[in-house]
Design a protein around this motif. Structure first.
Motif, PDB file in Angstrom:
ATOM      1  N   ASN A  28      -4.980   9.676  46.690  1.00 48.37           N
ATOM      2  CA  ASN A  28      -5.066  10.511  45.487  1.00 48.37           C
ATOM      3  C   ASN A  28      -5.658   9.781  44.289  1.00 48.37           C
ATOM      4  O   ASN A  28      -6.299  10.399  43.443  1.00 48.37           O
ATOM      5  N   VAL A  29      -5.434   8.470  44.203  1.00 47.76           N
ATOM      6  CA  VAL A  29      -5.901   7.721  43.031  1.00 47.76           C
ATOM      7  C   VAL A  29      -7.050   6.769  43.346  1.00 47.76           C
ATOM      8  O   VAL A  29      -7.557   6.097  42.452  1.00 47.76           O
ATOM      9  N   GLY A  30      -7.466   6.692  44.611  1.00 48.13           N
ATOM     10  CA  GLY A  30      -8.641   5.907  44.972  1.00 48.13           C
ATOM     11  C   GLY A  30      -8.436   4.407  45.073  1.00 48.13           C
ATOM     12  O   GLY A  30      -9.321   3.632  44.718  1.00 48.13           O
ATOM     13  N   VAL A  31      -7.263   3.995  45.559  1.00 51.90           N
ATOM     14  CA  VAL A  31      -7.004   2.569  45.803  1.00 51.90           C
ATOM     15  C   VAL A  31      -6.457   2.416  47.223  1.00 51.90           C
ATOM     16  O   VAL A  31      -6.207   3.404  47.907  1.00 51.90           O
ATOM     17  N   THR A  32      -6.248   1.194  47.652  1.00 51.36           N
ATOM     18  CA  THR A  32      -5.687   0.959  48.981  1.00 51.36           C
ATOM     19  C   THR A  32      -4.166   1.127  48.953  1.00 51.36           C
ATOM     20  O   THR A  32      -3.542   1.037  47.884  1.00 51.36           O
ATOM     21  N   ARG A  33      -3.602   1.336  50.121  1.00 50.81           N
ATOM     22  CA  ARG A  33      -2.136   1.415  50.228  1.00 50.81           C
ATOM     23  C   ARG A  33      -1.513   0.091  49.789  1.00 50.81           C
ATOM     24  O   ARG A  33      -0.454   0.050  49.169  1.00 50.81           O
ATOM     25  N   GLN A  34      -2.193  -1.008  50.080  1.00 51.21           N
ATOM     26  CA  GLN A  34      -1.682  -2.326  49.691  1.00 51.21           C
ATOM     27  C   GLN A  34      -1.576  -2.449  48.175  1.00 51.21           C
ATOM     28  O   GLN A  34      -0.667  -3.107  47.660  1.00 51.21           O
ATOM     29  N   THR A  35      -2.479  -1.800  47.446  1.00 50.78           N
ATOM     30  CA  THR A  35      -2.403  -1.804  45.982  1.00 50.78           C
ATOM     31  C   THR A  35      -1.150  -1.072  45.524  1.00 50.78           C
ATOM     32  O   THR A  35      -0.455  -1.529  44.607  1.00 50.78           O
ATOM     33  N   ILE A  36      -0.836   0.043  46.171  1.00 50.64           N
ATOM     34  CA  ILE A  36       0.382   0.791  45.825  1.00 50.64           C
ATOM     35  C   ILE A  36       1.611  -0.064  46.113  1.00 50.64           C
ATOM     36  O   ILE A  36       2.544  -0.108  45.298  1.00 50.64           O
ATOM     37  N   VAL A  37       1.621  -0.757  47.240  1.00 46.23           N
ATOM     38  CA  VAL A  37       2.738  -1.655  47.572  1.00 46.23           C
ATOM     39  C   VAL A  37       2.898  -2.715  46.487  1.00 46.23           C
ATOM     40  O   VAL A  37       4.006  -2.974  46.004  1.00 46.23           O
ATOM     41  N   ALA A  38       1.786  -3.327  46.082  1.00 46.96           N
ATOM     42  CA  ALA A  38       1.833  -4.367  45.053  1.00 46.96           C
ATOM     43  C   ALA A  38       2.314  -3.808  43.714  1.00 46.96           C
ATOM     44  O   ALA A  38       3.071  -4.469  42.992  1.00 46.96           O
ATOM     45  N   LEU A  39       1.905  -2.605  43.386  1.00 45.35           N
ATOM     46  CA  LEU A  39       2.378  -1.962  42.152  1.00 45.35           C
ATOM     47  C   LEU A  39       3.878  -1.714  42.214  1.00 45.35           C
ATOM     48  O   LEU A  39       4.613  -2.027  41.269  1.00 45.35           O
ATOM     49  N   GLU A  40       4.344  -1.132  43.313  1.00 50.04           N
ATOM     50  CA  GLU A  40       5.768  -0.792  43.441  1.00 50.04           C
ATOM     51  C   GLU A  40       6.662  -2.016  43.387  1.00 50.04           C
ATOM     52  O   GLU A  40       7.802  -1.925  42.938  1.00 50.04           O
ATOM     53  N   THR A  41       6.168  -3.152  43.828  1.00 44.45           N
ATOM     54  CA  THR A  41       6.964  -4.379  43.832  1.00 44.45           C
ATOM     55  C   THR A  41       6.692  -5.239  42.605  1.00 44.45           C
ATOM     56  O   THR A  41       7.112  -6.396  42.559  1.00 44.45           O
ATOM     57  N   SER A  42       5.974  -4.683  41.634  1.00 45.09           N
ATOM     58  CA  SER A  42       5.653  -5.364  40.372  1.00 45.09           C
ATOM     59  C   SER A  42       4.890  -6.666  40.567  1.00 45.09           C
ATOM     60  O   SER A  42       5.002  -7.586  39.766  1.00 45.09           O
TER      61      SER A  42
END
Length: 83
Positions: A28-42
């Protein structure tokens, strides 16, 4: 200077939005799943553009999604818990 880190409510909001997966959010936002993981874990602070895209997905303000964590306060809280 105060030691600050960016925290977020991404994981909570994903589940409130129909248990959206990290993969769905990343698409939905145009990044990798790994980026979302890194965001969620600060471990990663988003660009302003990405923060705004994420806020749009969850229909909220950027300041409702992201917040500051004062690491000095957190360290002192955890060190005093053991006493």
């Amino acid at each position: 200077m105060t030691d600050l880190q960016i925290g977020n409510h991404l994981r909570k909001l994903r589940f409130l939005k129909g248990e959206m997966t990290q993969a769905q959010l990343s698409k939905n936002v145009g990044v990798t799943r790994q980026t979302i993981v890194a965001l969620e874990t600060s471990r990663y602070a988003p660009s302003l553009e990405l923060a705004m895209k994420l806020a749009c997905v969850f229909d909220c303000g950027v300041d409702d999604l992201f917040f500051w964590i004062n690491l000095e306060d957190a360290k002192s809280k955890y060190s005093s818990d053991g006493q």
